[in-house]
Design a protein around this motif. Structure first.
Motif, PDB file in Angstrom:
ATOM      1  N   GLU A   1      -1.999  -0.439   1.364  1.00  0.00           N
ATOM      2  CA  GLU A   1      -2.749  -1.115   1.682  1.00  0.00           C
ATOM      3  C   GLU A   1      -2.418  -2.407   1.623  1.00  0.00           C
ATOM      4  OE1 GLU A   1      -5.407   2.310   3.264  1.00  0.00           O
ATOM      5  OE2 GLU A   1      -6.541   0.701   1.233  1.00  0.00           O
ATOM      6  N   LEU A   2      -2.272  -3.161   0.141  1.00  0.00           N
ATOM      7  CA  LEU A   2      -2.268  -4.434   0.300  1.00  0.00           C
ATOM      8  C   LEU A   2      -1.025  -4.970   0.438  1.00  0.00           C
ATOM      9  CD1 LEU A   2      -3.244  -6.736  -1.369  1.00  0.00           C
ATOM     10  CD2 LEU A   2      -1.958  -6.143  -3.611  1.00  0.00           C
TER      11      LEU A   2
ATOM     12  N   VAL B   1      -9.040  -0.202  -2.848  1.00  0.00           N
ATOM     13  CA  VAL B   1      -7.741  -0.127  -1.014  1.00  0.00           C
ATOM     14  C   VAL B   1      -6.825   0.153  -2.230  1.00  0.00           C
ATOM     15  CG1 VAL B   1      -8.443  -2.198   0.143  1.00  0.00           C
ATOM     16  CG2 VAL B   1      -7.986  -2.440  -2.080  1.00  0.00           C
ATOM     17  N   THR B   2      -5.162   0.552  -1.134  1.00  0.00           N
ATOM     18  CA  THR B   2      -4.067   1.304  -1.963  1.00  0.00           C
ATOM     19  C   THR B   2      -3.498  -0.157  -2.350  1.00  0.00           C
ATOM     20  OG1 THR B   2      -3.207   2.286  -0.096  1.00  0.00           O
ATOM     21  CG2 THR B   2      -4.140   3.877  -1.414  1.00  0.00           C
TER      22      THR B   2
END
Lengths: 179, 179
Positions: free
Chosen positions: A134-135, A130-131
């Motif tokens: 995105e977090l 995940v990037t």
């Protein structure tokens, strides 16, 4: 809509005041009721939000920046703050959430993130790569999913009281859609 | 949970501040976006709430008290305030909603309702017989169904941005459940 850091922060900044306006001083018939066994009351949602604020979002952002995909995020117990919160008042929890949010937004700001940072990747224990972008988007959307939950939990307390109108009130048919 | 007039009023009193805390000054990417053709943005939800406040709840309560089931409620156009609101700002609408809510709660208070009044019946154009108690409960639940809607409409703008986390965010799978 693309993730834009400023807009995410704008939303995150507002949530404590939204919850305060909705919940502070409201009768316990609204704040302490849930949707049945295994579901959460608005009180428990606030306890969960505090826990996420203290142990989840910023900790995971740091893990991404410091370790990339080499170290998976620590697991997060969604009900990890329920036991400690049991004997506190909702007003105390709302105050603590507001304070925790101020502090985590200060920590975010101190990271001085640049666009390339947002593309950095971490490793979620079940979702995989995940990037950071995105977090941070999820942090804001998580606030919204819990506002959605609180409004539903409160509404269903009136499912009988509204009589035949329930058929016009979409919220009465929402099941939460948890994954 | 039984309908209790005081608790309903407590909730109704809070809604303008909840919407204010959430929406005032938020970027238009959140407030003017909807879920696709035929759906409402948060801006349109506020326009609808003003219209309901001016033309629906108190008018229907009066119809019940003055005419019982002999006169059906006037029909209500859910999008009846959209055209007039088009060129106004969200901030103006939020102010108008807050003012309209204060006035309608004053009108409700002036009715000095007693428990037997709450059992009085009126005639809904499609639902048939409904009680004043059900109408007032629906007023509060209607606020909640629109908070539920606004949090959903905002969240789905981030459906792509949250990446794989969408599977953990129930709000992303809510379809609104409109009757």
């Amino acid at each position: 809509m693309k993730h834009v850091l400023d807009e995410t922060v704008t939303l995150l900044t507002r949530t404590p005041e939204v919850l305060n306006a909705l919940l502070r001083g409201l009768p316990e018939s609204w704040t302490m009721s849930n949707e049945g066994e295994g579901t959460w009351s608005p009180f428990e949602v606030v306890a969960h939000l505090i826990h996420a604020e203290r142990d989840n979002w910023i900790a995971r952002a740091r893990t991404i920046l410091d370790h990339g995909e080499s170290r998976p995020f620590a697991p997060f117990d969604r009900e990890g703050n329920f036991e400690q919160s049991r004997f506190r008042s909702l007003e105390e929890l709302l105050d603590e959430f507001a304070q925790a949010r101020v502090e985590s937004l200060q920590q975010l700001s101190a990271m001085s993130l640049l666009p390339p940072d947002l593309e950095k990747k971490g490793k979620h224990p079940s979702l995989g790569a995940v990037t950071l972008s995105e977090l941070l988007s999820t942090w804001a959307a998580h606030d919204l999913t819990h506002m959605h939950q609180i409004s539903r939990v409160m509404a269903v307390q009136y499912r009988q009281a509204v009589g035949p109108w329930s058929k016009f009130l979409g919220v009465m048919y929402c099941t939460g859609h948890s994954g």
